[in-house]
Design a protein around this motif. Sequence first.
Motif, mmCIF file in Angstrom:
data_model
loop_
_atom_site.group_PDB
_atom_site.id
_atom_site.type_symbol
_atom_site.label_atom_id
_atom_site.label_comp_id
_atom_site.label_asym_id
_atom_site.label_seq_id
_atom_site.Cartn_x
_atom_site.Cartn_y
_atom_site.Cartn_z
ATOM 1 N N LEU A 64 42.563 34.687 52.459
ATOM 2 C CA LEU A 64 41.907 36.043 52.230
ATOM 3 C C LEU A 64 43.150 37.231 52.475
ATOM 4 O O LEU A 64 43.914 37.206 53.179
ATOM 5 N N ARG A 65 42.930 38.085 51.444
ATOM 6 C CA ARG A 65 43.968 39.123 51.334
ATOM 7 C C ARG A 65 43.254 40.626 51.675
ATOM 8 O O ARG A 65 41.861 40.611 51.507
ATOM 9 N N ASP A 86 41.021 41.993 49.196
ATOM 10 C CA ASP A 86 39.841 41.416 48.831
ATOM 11 C C ASP A 86 38.814 42.083 49.848
ATOM 12 O O ASP A 86 37.755 42.421 49.501
ATOM 13 N N ARG A 112 38.020 45.756 48.639
ATOM 14 C CA ARG A 112 37.111 45.680 47.510
ATOM 15 C C ARG A 112 35.667 45.308 47.927
ATOM 16 O O ARG A 112 34.735 45.763 47.239
ATOM 17 N N LEU A 143 31.799 38.106 48.631
ATOM 18 C CA LEU A 143 32.930 38.090 47.713
ATOM 19 C C LEU A 143 32.585 36.673 46.947
ATOM 20 O O LEU A 143 31.915 35.865 47.368
ATOM 21 N N GLN A 179 32.098 32.828 48.078
ATOM 22 C CA GLN A 179 33.263 32.792 49.018
ATOM 23 C C GLN A 179 32.926 33.640 50.206
ATOM 24 O O GLN A 179 31.778 33.812 50.328
ATOM 25 N N GLU A 236 33.716 40.832 43.199
ATOM 26 C CA GLU A 236 34.836 39.659 42.807
ATOM 27 C C GLU A 236 35.883 39.432 43.794
ATOM 28 O O GLU A 236 36.488 40.468 44.024
ATOM 29 N N GLY A 237 36.032 38.301 43.951
ATOM 30 C CA GLY A 237 37.102 37.993 45.067
ATOM 31 C C GLY A 237 38.372 37.417 44.371
ATOM 32 O O GLY A 237 38.572 37.623 43.078
ATOM 33 N N GLY A 238 39.196 36.908 45.301
ATOM 34 C CA GLY A 238 40.505 36.444 44.545
ATOM 35 C C GLY A 238 40.403 35.012 44.625
ATOM 36 O O GLY A 238 39.994 34.124 45.607
ATOM 37 N N ASN A 295 41.428 32.786 47.667
ATOM 38 C CA ASN A 295 40.686 32.758 48.767
ATOM 39 C C ASN A 295 39.566 31.558 48.820
ATOM 40 O O ASN A 295 38.515 31.537 48.852
#
Length: 231
Positions: A117-118, A121, A124, A138, A169, A207-209, A212
């Motif tokens: 996880l960032r 994220d 957002r 996410l 996520q 929308e996530g990364g 993650n």
Amino acid sequence: MSDPADRYFAVIPAAGVGSRLGATQPKQYLALAGRPMLRWSVDALLAAPWIERVVVVVAPDDRRAAPLLAGLPRVVVLAAGGAMRRDSVLAGLRALAGSGAGATQWVLVHDAARPGLRVADLERLRAGLAQSPVGGLLAVPVSDTVKRAGEDGRSVAATVERDRLWLAQTPQMFRLGALLEALEAHPAVTDEAAAIERAGHAPWLVEGGRENFKVTTTEDLELMQRLLERR
């Protein structure tokens, strides 16, 4: 609607053993790029200064989390985890409610096994749910072609239309009171969003990364190791 007085808390259920990985210790304590997986996940949440408190819920006999996380600001270790993820999340929510967190405040529930996880994220997610009446999660859109297996588990029964399909996520972010009620009423769920859905609400997707992802297999562990080493 989001309120200027909104407060944000987080719960990390970390009472599982990660049996599918086949490790000799619970997977949240496996080392990745010099730090245990759990520490990466906690640090990811602490990178967002607006998260007021992170409650890490571990098994009652866990003796690793407290020394591992000792001295970290805004972190509480709660040795009250249950056999199921839902049980551990409920323990964390009840602890927050009992310590003064209001029913309308936001709670982010994050998997201990998602160390990629960032903070972007998280930002957002918060921005994407600012106007949501219920909250959300996410997720990433499905990009591969999806097949449904037949009863034998081997042959293809159908190709599933991937439009509008998303992979869930965490974190998943909901109002404390609503999530507490939903999880108490609907025990047979695999994530918080499913409980909210069964309570009659429609969580929003943010929308996530791709980094993650949840570490479940040895291959996941190796890939996450490489990703975190680059950081």
